[in-house]
Design a protein around this motif. Sequence first.
Motif, short mmCIF file in Angstrom:
data_model
loop_
_atom_site.label_atom_id
_atom_site.label_comp_id
_atom_site.label_asym_id
_atom_site.label_seq_id
_atom_site.Cartn_x
_atom_site.Cartn_y
_atom_site.Cartn_z
N LEU A 88 102.79 -14.95 72.25
CA LEU A 88 104.05 -15.49 71.76
C LEU A 88 105.25 -14.63 72.18
N LEU A 89 105.11 -13.31 72.10
CA LEU A 89 106.21 -12.45 72.49
C LEU A 89 106.49 -12.56 73.98
N ALA A 92 108.19 -15.91 74.68
CA ALA A 92 109.62 -15.92 74.37
C ALA A 92 110.42 -15.23 75.47
N LYS A 104 113.25 -18.00 68.86
CA LYS A 104 112.63 -16.89 68.15
C LYS A 104 111.12 -17.03 68.15
N ARG A 105 110.47 -15.88 68.00
CA ARG A 105 109.01 -15.88 68.10
C ARG A 105 108.36 -16.70 66.99
N GLU A 106 108.86 -16.61 65.77
CA GLU A 106 108.25 -17.35 64.67
C GLU A 106 108.45 -18.86 64.84
N ARG A 109 105.89 -19.83 67.23
CA ARG A 109 104.57 -19.85 66.60
C ARG A 109 104.32 -21.21 65.94
#
Length: 505
Positions: A88-89, A92, A104-106, A109
């Motif tokens: 995920l990081l 991004a 954003k990463r969340e 997700r």
Amino acid sequence: MIVMDSKAQLSVDIIAKVVEGRITIANAAKLLSKSRRSIERYVKRYQQVGIQFAIHGNSGKAPPNKTPVSIKEAVQALIKDKYFDLNLLHLAEQLAENENIVVKRETLRGWAHDIHHVKRAKRRRSNVRKRRERMVAPGLMMQMDGSPHRWFGNKKHCLIAMIDDATSEVYAEFFPSETTVGCLKVMRECIEAKGVFKTLYVDRAGIYGGPKRCNFSQMQRACEELGIEIIFANSPQGKGRIERAFDTFQDRLVPELRLNNISDIMAANAYLKHVFIPQFWQAKIQVKSKQAPEFTPLSKHINLDDICVIKDHRKIRNDHTFSYGNKFYLIDSPLKHSIANQKIEIRNTSKKGFTAHFAGRKLAVSEVNEPSKLASEDLEIQKKLEVLALVEKLGNVSKASRQSGVSRDTIYRHLRLVEQGGPNALKRQETPNIRHKNCVDMEIEKAVIEFSLEHPHLGQQKVALKLTKALGIEVSPNGVRSMWLRNDMNTTALRVVRSQALHES
């Protein structure tokens, strides 16, 4: 139409009773867990708009900072088709760098979970281990290992890497496999860039001088010449710095090589050294040291070309020759004294072949071209010609026969062959495949073969018994096996294959 949940419905019922005078404001505040001021505000709103006071003003409206659905669908399509193997990081970062999409990463997700497409980290149960602090200064300890993996393409390659325990500064390169030449090359790159380090922390593989090669490891020999101490780890967790580095390489480098359409080792090494390590590793992974570096500058008297090579030793013969690589070499350098029975050092370099050294001096050598041995057929012809030459010298076939041990009939036959076709006529002629006098008739063998193909699962003893009873053919089990061997069908599998091919045709 107004839709309310149970909490809003309770607020409406209580405020309505307050307005009707059936419940006091103090009791309503206790029932709804609100302040007196809030109940008074609810009563005022109830008298103005009715039960709508319980519905929030933003209910049913999209939040102003909500990401458009089109961007969500575009990102999900990119995850499925292009960035399917990124965490995920990393995802991004790649979206912001390559697609100009900042998420954003969340948020990513949630979008990835919606399509059931999330790259999960490896979860392994392990024993509780005590954390070891980093070395205080660079150059005190370097960790080294190789990682075979499908880094690019379908073929496995090995990434040989060396990392500083204090700063996580890394030196790495791709090779076809984990070899001594590759390890020496990576170590030399580190020494040329920083200097000689103190210790090298490795596993117990033979390439580093482990139990299997403790007496003839080239890496161990090179480290001893440079004054580097080798420390062997008892477990992979002991050299965890390099092991975790390989996890990061496999997690991030593999997708980046795929996205850049890199499929050969030269392009992979160029991307690794000029893009991945400077832009990502040095910027985000490498840390600062607590103290000044402990690297020792390389002495002017030390030549890495003489150390970071494969070295062997050969014993000199009495005629100042030695063998190496299935070839003989002669020492051409002028020598004051004989060095017979002494050992010389062979330094093997992949680019320049090898060089021979004795007592620190490079020797000039040349390959010895020995006459090739005659083939067995040519040797046989030469022996026959020597007998015929003896006949011509003695002028008598009988005397030549007695001296050479070859019969007169053979000598006369050889003389006739030489007169007809020259020396080449003395070559052994291949005799046709003539059946032995003890072999059975061809008709019987044909019947045995046909019966065996009709019943391929029967053994030799049952075939012989059934042929005797059914067709009256007298044949022994050993005879059946001999026929099978001549026709290449001595096993059940061979007979089954032959039988199926016969039926298909």
